[in-house]
Write a protein that holds these residues in place. Structure first.
Motif, PDB file in Angstrom:
ATOM      1  N   LEU A   1       0.813  -1.217   0.000  1.00 34.75           N
ATOM      2  CA  LEU A   1       0.000   0.000   0.000  1.00 34.75           C
ATOM      3  C   LEU A   1       0.846   1.266   0.000  1.00 34.75           C
ATOM      4  O   LEU A   1       0.336   2.342  -0.261  1.00 34.75           O
ATOM      5  N   GLY A   2       2.135   1.142   0.299  1.00 34.05           N
ATOM      6  CA  GLY A   2       3.038   2.286   0.225  1.00 34.05           C
ATOM      7  C   GLY A   2       2.981   3.242   1.402  1.00 34.05           C
ATOM      8  O   GLY A   2       3.294   4.417   1.265  1.00 34.05           O
ATOM      9  N   PHE A   3       2.614   2.747   2.594  1.00 35.92           N
ATOM     10  CA  PHE A   3       2.591   3.613   3.768  1.00 35.92           C
ATOM     11  C   PHE A   3       4.008   3.982   4.208  1.00 35.92           C
ATOM     12  O   PHE A   3       4.192   4.873   5.019  1.00 35.92           O
ATOM     13  N   GLY A   4       5.020   3.285   3.660  1.00 34.86           N
ATOM     14  CA  GLY A   4       6.411   3.599   3.974  1.00 34.86           C
ATOM     15  C   GLY A   4       6.879   2.930   5.247  1.00 34.86           C
ATOM     16  O   GLY A   4       6.208   2.054   5.791  1.00 34.86           O
ATOM     17  N   PRO A   5       8.044   3.345   5.741  1.00 36.48           N
ATOM     18  CA  PRO A   5       8.560   2.738   6.968  1.00 36.48           C
ATOM     19  C   PRO A   5       7.696   3.134   8.170  1.00 36.48           C
ATOM     20  O   PRO A   5       7.163   4.240   8.221  1.00 36.48           O
ATOM     21  N   PRO A   6       7.560   2.239   9.140  1.00 36.31           N
ATOM     22  CA  PRO A   6       6.750   2.544  10.320  1.00 36.31           C
ATOM     23  C   PRO A   6       7.365   3.649  11.174  1.00 36.31           C
ATOM     24  O   PRO A   6       8.583   3.804  11.236  1.00 36.31           O
TER      25      PRO A   6
ATOM     26  N   GLU B   1      -6.302  10.040  -5.655  1.00 37.45           N
ATOM     27  CA  GLU B   1      -6.579  11.021  -6.698  1.00 37.45           C
ATOM     28  C   GLU B   1      -7.594  10.496  -7.700  1.00 37.45           C
ATOM     29  O   GLU B   1      -8.490  11.218  -8.133  1.00 37.45           O
ATOM     30  N   ASP B   2      -7.437   9.227  -8.108  1.00 42.67           N
ATOM     31  CA  ASP B   2      -8.308   8.620  -9.116  1.00 42.67           C
ATOM     32  C   ASP B   2      -8.600   7.184  -8.672  1.00 42.67           C
ATOM     33  O   ASP B   2      -7.734   6.316  -8.749  1.00 42.67           O
ATOM     34  N   CYS B   3      -9.809   6.947  -8.234  1.00 45.06           N
ATOM     35  CA  CYS B   3     -10.170   5.645  -7.673  1.00 45.06           C
ATOM     36  C   CYS B   3     -10.043   4.523  -8.708  1.00 45.06           C
ATOM     37  O   CYS B   3      -9.571   3.433  -8.389  1.00 45.06           O
ATOM     38  N   HIS B   4     -10.437   4.782  -9.935  1.00 42.72           N
ATOM     39  CA  HIS B   4     -10.341   3.751 -10.981  1.00 42.72           C
ATOM     40  C   HIS B   4      -8.881   3.355 -11.218  1.00 42.72           C
ATOM     41  O   HIS B   4      -8.556   2.167 -11.305  1.00 42.72           O
TER      42      HIS B   4
ATOM     43  N   ASP C   1      -6.849  -0.343 -10.417  1.00 37.25           N
ATOM     44  CA  ASP C   1      -5.956  -1.024 -11.353  1.00 37.25           C
ATOM     45  C   ASP C   1      -4.578  -1.266 -10.746  1.00 37.25           C
ATOM     46  O   ASP C   1      -4.007  -2.351 -10.886  1.00 37.25           O
ATOM     47  N   GLU C   2      -4.038  -0.254 -10.060  1.00 38.56           N
ATOM     48  CA  GLU C   2      -2.707  -0.386  -9.464  1.00 38.56           C
ATOM     49  C   GLU C   2      -2.694  -1.410  -8.335  1.00 38.56           C
ATOM     50  O   GLU C   2      -1.785  -2.232  -8.247  1.00 38.56           O
ATOM     51  N   LEU C   3      -3.696  -1.391  -7.469  1.00 42.84           N
ATOM     52  CA  LEU C   3      -3.736  -2.367  -6.380  1.00 42.84           C
ATOM     53  C   LEU C   3      -3.876  -3.783  -6.921  1.00 42.84           C
ATOM     54  O   LEU C   3      -3.235  -4.710  -6.416  1.00 42.84           O
ATOM     55  N   ARG C   4      -4.684  -3.964  -7.944  1.00 41.06           N
ATOM     56  CA  ARG C   4      -4.807  -5.299  -8.550  1.00 41.06           C
ATOM     57  C   ARG C   4      -3.479  -5.734  -9.153  1.00 41.06           C
ATOM     58  O   ARG C   4      -3.106  -6.904  -9.052  1.00 41.06           O
TER      59      ARG C   4
END
Length: 125
Positions: free
Chosen positions: A32-37, A80-83, A87-90
């Motif tokens: 998900l890209g939350f980065g380092p904790p 920014e763009d849900c669609h 696609d990116e998460l899939r």
């Protein structure tokens, strides 16, 4: 009488129950890209990520426990763009539902972490 605003000063942490901190760290931090904790305390069963880079100040915490996936709480993240985000998460191997559009209001989609927790993302319609 005390009003909500006078009593509470904001949301500090949203906690998500997980059964495996290593898998959770990889999913939330890398996929998900939350980065380092901010805090990574496996001995306490606790990993905390900041949402500051996403424009907020609420931390997302992963708390290790023996549990069943949540059904009553949903973390909703702005995109920014849900669609495009679907696609990116899939592409990253995340189970993700199709985006739903409510014209003039919002576009949103649900997706799931490796533990079955439902999360959502939203963008303008």
């Amino acid at each position: 009488m005390t009003t909500f605003g006078a009593l509470f000063r904001g949301i500090n942490v949203v906690s998500i129950s997980v059964t495996d901190l290593d898998r959770a760290r990889a999913f939330y931090g890398e996929v998900l890209g939350f980065g380092p904790p901010l805090y990574d305390l496996p001995e306490a069963g606790w990993i905390e990520f900041s949402s500051g880079a996403a424009g907020g100040n609420v931390s997302v915490t992963l708390a290790e426990s023996s549990w069943t996936p949540s059904a009553g709480m949903t973390l909703v993240l702005n995109v920014e763009d849900c669609h495009a985000a679907v696609d990116e998460l899939r592409r990253r191997g995340v189970q993700c539902e199709d985006a739903q559009v409510f014209p003039g209001f919002v576009t949103f989609a649900s997706f799931y972490d490796p533990f079955g927790n439902r999360l959502q993302m939203c963008s303008p319609a």
